[in-house]
Design a protein around this motif. Structure first.
Motif, short mmCIF file in Angstrom:
data_model
loop_
_atom_site.label_atom_id
_atom_site.label_comp_id
_atom_site.label_asym_id
_atom_site.label_seq_id
_atom_site.Cartn_x
_atom_site.Cartn_y
_atom_site.Cartn_z
N ASP A 1 0.85 -1.20 0.00
CA ASP A 1 0.00 0.00 0.00
C ASP A 1 0.88 1.25 0.00
OD1 ASP A 1 -2.23 1.60 0.07
OD2 ASP A 1 -2.48 1.47 2.25
N PRO A 2 1.54 1.54 -1.13
CA PRO A 2 2.52 2.64 -1.16
C PRO A 2 1.89 4.02 -1.21
CG PRO A 2 2.41 1.56 -3.29
CD PRO A 2 1.49 0.79 -2.39
N SER A 3 2.59 4.99 -0.63
CA SER A 3 2.24 6.41 -0.74
C SER A 3 2.96 6.99 -1.96
CB SER A 3 2.69 7.16 0.51
OG SER A 3 4.10 7.14 0.60
N LEU A 4 2.71 8.27 -2.26
CA LEU A 4 3.42 8.91 -3.37
C LEU A 4 4.92 8.89 -3.12
CD1 LEU A 4 3.38 10.44 -6.04
CD2 LEU A 4 3.02 12.56 -4.75
N ASP A 5 5.35 9.18 -1.90
CA ASP A 5 6.78 9.14 -1.57
C ASP A 5 7.34 7.74 -1.76
OD1 ASP A 5 6.81 11.82 -0.99
OD2 ASP A 5 6.65 11.56 1.18
N ASP A 6 6.54 6.71 -1.44
CA ASP A 6 6.99 5.33 -1.63
C ASP A 6 7.20 5.02 -3.11
OD1 ASP A 6 6.96 4.66 1.11
OD2 ASP A 6 4.83 4.11 1.04
N TYR A 7 6.29 5.52 -3.96
CA TYR A 7 6.45 5.30 -5.40
C TYR A 7 7.74 5.94 -5.90
CZ TYR A 7 1.59 3.66 -5.85
OH TYR A 7 0.42 2.95 -5.75
N VAL A 8 8.02 7.16 -5.44
CA VAL A 8 9.25 7.85 -5.83
C VAL A 8 10.47 7.04 -5.39
CG1 VAL A 8 10.64 9.93 -5.50
CG2 VAL A 8 8.16 10.13 -5.82
N ALA A 9 10.44 6.55 -4.14
CA ALA A 9 11.56 5.76 -3.61
C ALA A 9 11.71 4.44 -4.36
CB ALA A 9 11.36 5.51 -2.11
N THR A 10 10.57 3.80 -4.68
CA THR A 10 10.61 2.54 -5.42
C THR A 10 11.22 2.74 -6.80
OG1 THR A 10 8.68 1.61 -4.28
CG2 THR A 10 9.18 0.72 -6.47
N ASP A 11 10.82 3.81 -7.47
CA ASP A 11 11.38 4.11 -8.79
C ASP A 11 12.90 4.27 -8.70
OD1 ASP A 11 10.81 5.12 -11.70
OD2 ASP A 11 12.16 6.61 -10.81
N GLN A 12 13.36 5.00 -7.70
CA GLN A 12 14.80 5.23 -7.55
C GLN A 12 15.54 3.93 -7.23
OE1 GLN A 12 14.77 8.24 -4.50
NE2 GLN A 12 14.47 9.92 -5.94
N GLU A 13 14.98 3.13 -6.31
CA GLU A 13 15.63 1.87 -5.94
C GLU A 13 15.70 0.92 -7.14
OE1 GLU A 13 15.10 -2.05 -3.04
OE2 GLU A 13 13.63 -0.42 -2.90
N THR A 14 14.59 0.85 -7.90
CA THR A 14 14.55 -0.05 -9.05
C THR A 14 15.58 0.34 -10.10
OG1 THR A 14 12.19 -0.43 -8.67
CG2 THR A 14 13.07 -1.08 -10.81
N ARG A 15 15.70 1.64 -10.35
CA ARG A 15 16.67 2.09 -11.35
C ARG A 15 18.10 1.75 -10.92
NH1 ARG A 15 14.09 5.39 -15.19
NH2 ARG A 15 11.93 5.75 -14.55
N ARG A 16 18.38 1.89 -9.63
CA ARG A 16 19.71 1.55 -9.12
C ARG A 16 19.99 0.06 -9.31
NH1 ARG A 16 21.17 -0.77 -4.81
NH2 ARG A 16 19.16 -0.50 -3.75
N VAL A 17 19.03 -0.77 -8.92
CA VAL A 17 19.19 -2.22 -9.07
C VAL A 17 19.30 -2.59 -10.55
CG1 VAL A 17 18.01 -4.45 -8.77
CG2 VAL A 17 17.99 -2.76 -6.92
N ALA A 18 18.46 -1.98 -11.37
CA ALA A 18 18.46 -2.31 -12.80
C ALA A 18 19.77 -1.92 -13.47
CB ALA A 18 17.28 -1.62 -13.49
N GLN A 19 20.32 -0.75 -13.11
CA GLN A 19 21.60 -0.33 -13.69
C GLN A 19 22.71 -1.32 -13.35
OE1 GLN A 19 21.94 1.85 -15.88
NE2 GLN A 19 20.43 3.48 -15.62
N GLU A 20 22.69 -1.83 -12.13
CA GLU A 20 23.68 -2.83 -11.74
C GLU A 20 23.50 -4.12 -12.57
OE1 GLU A 20 26.33 -2.69 -9.67
OE2 GLU A 20 25.88 -0.53 -9.67
N LEU A 21 22.25 -4.49 -12.80
CA LEU A 21 21.99 -5.71 -13.58
C LEU A 21 22.42 -5.54 -15.03
CD1 LEU A 21 18.49 -6.62 -12.10
CD2 LEU A 21 20.57 -8.00 -11.93
N VAL A 22 22.28 -4.34 -15.58
CA VAL A 22 22.72 -4.09 -16.96
C VAL A 22 24.20 -4.41 -17.10
CG1 VAL A 22 23.14 -2.29 -18.71
CG2 VAL A 22 20.94 -2.38 -17.53
N LYS A 23 24.97 -4.04 -16.08
CA LYS A 23 26.42 -4.31 -16.12
C LYS A 23 26.74 -5.80 -16.05
CE LYS A 23 27.28 0.02 -13.63
NZ LYS A 23 27.70 0.60 -12.34
N GLN A 24 25.83 -6.56 -15.41
CA GLN A 24 26.08 -7.99 -15.21
C GLN A 24 25.59 -8.86 -16.37
OE1 GLN A 24 24.25 -9.02 -11.43
NE2 GLN A 24 25.14 -7.22 -10.42
N LEU A 25 24.53 -8.40 -17.03
CA LEU A 25 23.92 -9.23 -18.10
C LEU A 25 24.78 -9.25 -19.37
CD1 LEU A 25 20.17 -8.22 -17.68
CD2 LEU A 25 21.17 -10.44 -17.19
#
Length: 389
Positions: A365-389
């Motif tokens: 049940d995320p708030s607007l701030d949670d969505y912003v934080a989720t977007d940032q966390e996902t991009r960080r994780v995804a960028q790391e995965l790009v380097k690994q794939l």
């Protein structure tokens, strides 16, 4: 609305595919519409030309390094020149617009749309990611502020048009049509070696790079499925997808008595743009007319969910709810950017999305701030995965 009081339009994302076509619609109806604000992320040259033609009260250039260029070019007119993310949200909420057309691509459209809703504006929504990322929050805000939200995507516009006059009748299900993209019928083995140049050649639609790649991978249809859930207050089971290569039937609604209504037309985004801007009126147009004689066969088939894994991943994120669609969207934006930079193969894009759905923290049940934080966390994780794939 009478010609003595033209509808005032703020257009966010005016230099992209939807934005430029929206301005074509506005040009075709002098006296019906006036432009109050325009925004672009980085195409300063086109934004300047648009501002000179339409004389808006304000323009926003997202890329702050181009502020001086735009400011200098428009110094001889009254248009206010602004730059950056905060300015975009500010312009979206100003009093001098009746309609805010959100034609920005990706997550960037979320916060300006929230600001426009809180300002009580009618929303013409071409930014599907707003509802994908935060559909639960957006629908709550739309109800709280009593605003009208009209879809611009051709598929959702088709559903919307089919539902006019059907307010008392329950939807059994909706069927979103998909062209299948440039790789329809290809095997996973064949897809392993496709290039971005091949992926950017859509058979029916002329769109920006991001949406064209999403169409090739069927992620665009997955995002539209999630958007439809929130737009039309549907359960997950009420949404189906069928591949329709000719892109003539833009989508269908099935009612409880079993009857189907469909909206048909040539593949042209100007029609749904004009419908959203002009609603409830159907404004005259000079758009090319569809003839059945030119399309003696309309064909349909099931999407290949095993090969094009982004579509089932989107359905899975929709079923999970919470911030899962936000994770899906952010991971996909990173994946598409990686593919366009030749850092990922075509089939590695769904791999990256699936990994992010597993690795990023889930919130029910995320708030607007949670969505912003989720977007940032996902991009960080995804960028790391790009380097690994």
């Amino acid at each position: 609305m009478s010609s003595s009081h033209p509808k005032r339009v703020t257009l966010l994302g005016s230099t992209g595919s939807i934005g430029t076509q929206a301005l074509d619609v506005i040009r075709a109806h002098p006296g019906r519409f006036t432009v109050t604000a325009l925004s672009a992320q980085s195409n300063a040259e086109l934004l300047i030309r648009q501002a000179r033609e339409f004389q808006p009260a304000a323009v926003v250039i997202g890329d702050e390094t181009k502020y001086t260029t735009v400011k200098s070019a428009l110094a001889d007119q009254a248009t206010e020149v602004l730059a950056g993310v905060a300015a975009l949200a500010d312009v979206a909420g100003r009093d001098d617009a009746d309609v805010v057309l959100t034609a920005m691509v990706g997550y960037a459209g979320l916060l300006p749309t929230v600001r426009a809703i809180r300002a009580g504006k009618t929303i013409a929504l071409a930014n599907k990611e707003t509802l994908v990322v935060a559909g639960q929050l957006i629908t709550k805000l739309v109800k709280e502020y009593g605003v009208r939200l009209y879809p611009v995507d051709s598929e959702h516009s088709a559903i919307f048009q089919c539902l006019v006059g059907e307010e008392r009748n329950s939807i059994e299900k909706i069927i979103l049509t998909a062209s299948g993209g440039p790789f329809r019928g290809r095997t996973a083995e064949q897809l392993a070696t496709v290039t971005k140049a091949q992926a950017l050649k859509h058979p029916n639609w002329d769109m920006g790079a991001k949406i064209t790649i999403d169409s090739a991978s069927l992620m665009n249809k997955g995002l539209e499925v999630i958007e439809a859930k929130w737009l039309f207050n549907l359960t997950d089971e009420q949404i189906d997808v069928v591949v329709h290569p000719q892109s003539i039937i833009h989508s269908l609604v099935q009612f409880e008595d079993g009857s189907l209504k469909a909206q048909l037309g040539l593949p042209d985004m100007k029609l749904p743009i004009q419908y959203a801007l002009g609603y409830p009126e159907r404004l005259p147009s000079s758009f090319p007319r569809f003839s059945f004689l030119d399309y003696p066969q309309l064909t349909f088939e099931q999407p290949d969910r095993a090969t094009f894994r982004n579509l089932p991943l989107a359905f899975e994120a929709m079923r999970r709810g919470g911030n899962a669609p936000c994770i899906l969207n952010a991971a996909n934006e990173v994946a598409v950017a990686g593919f366009l930079r030749d850092e990922l193969g075509f089939l590695q894009m769904p791999d990256l999305v699936e990994s992010c759905l597993t690795k990023v923290s889930y919130l029910a049940d995320p708030s607007l701030d949670d969505y912003v934080a989720t977007d940032q966390e996902t991009r960080r994780v995804a960028q790391e995965l790009v380097k690994q794939l």
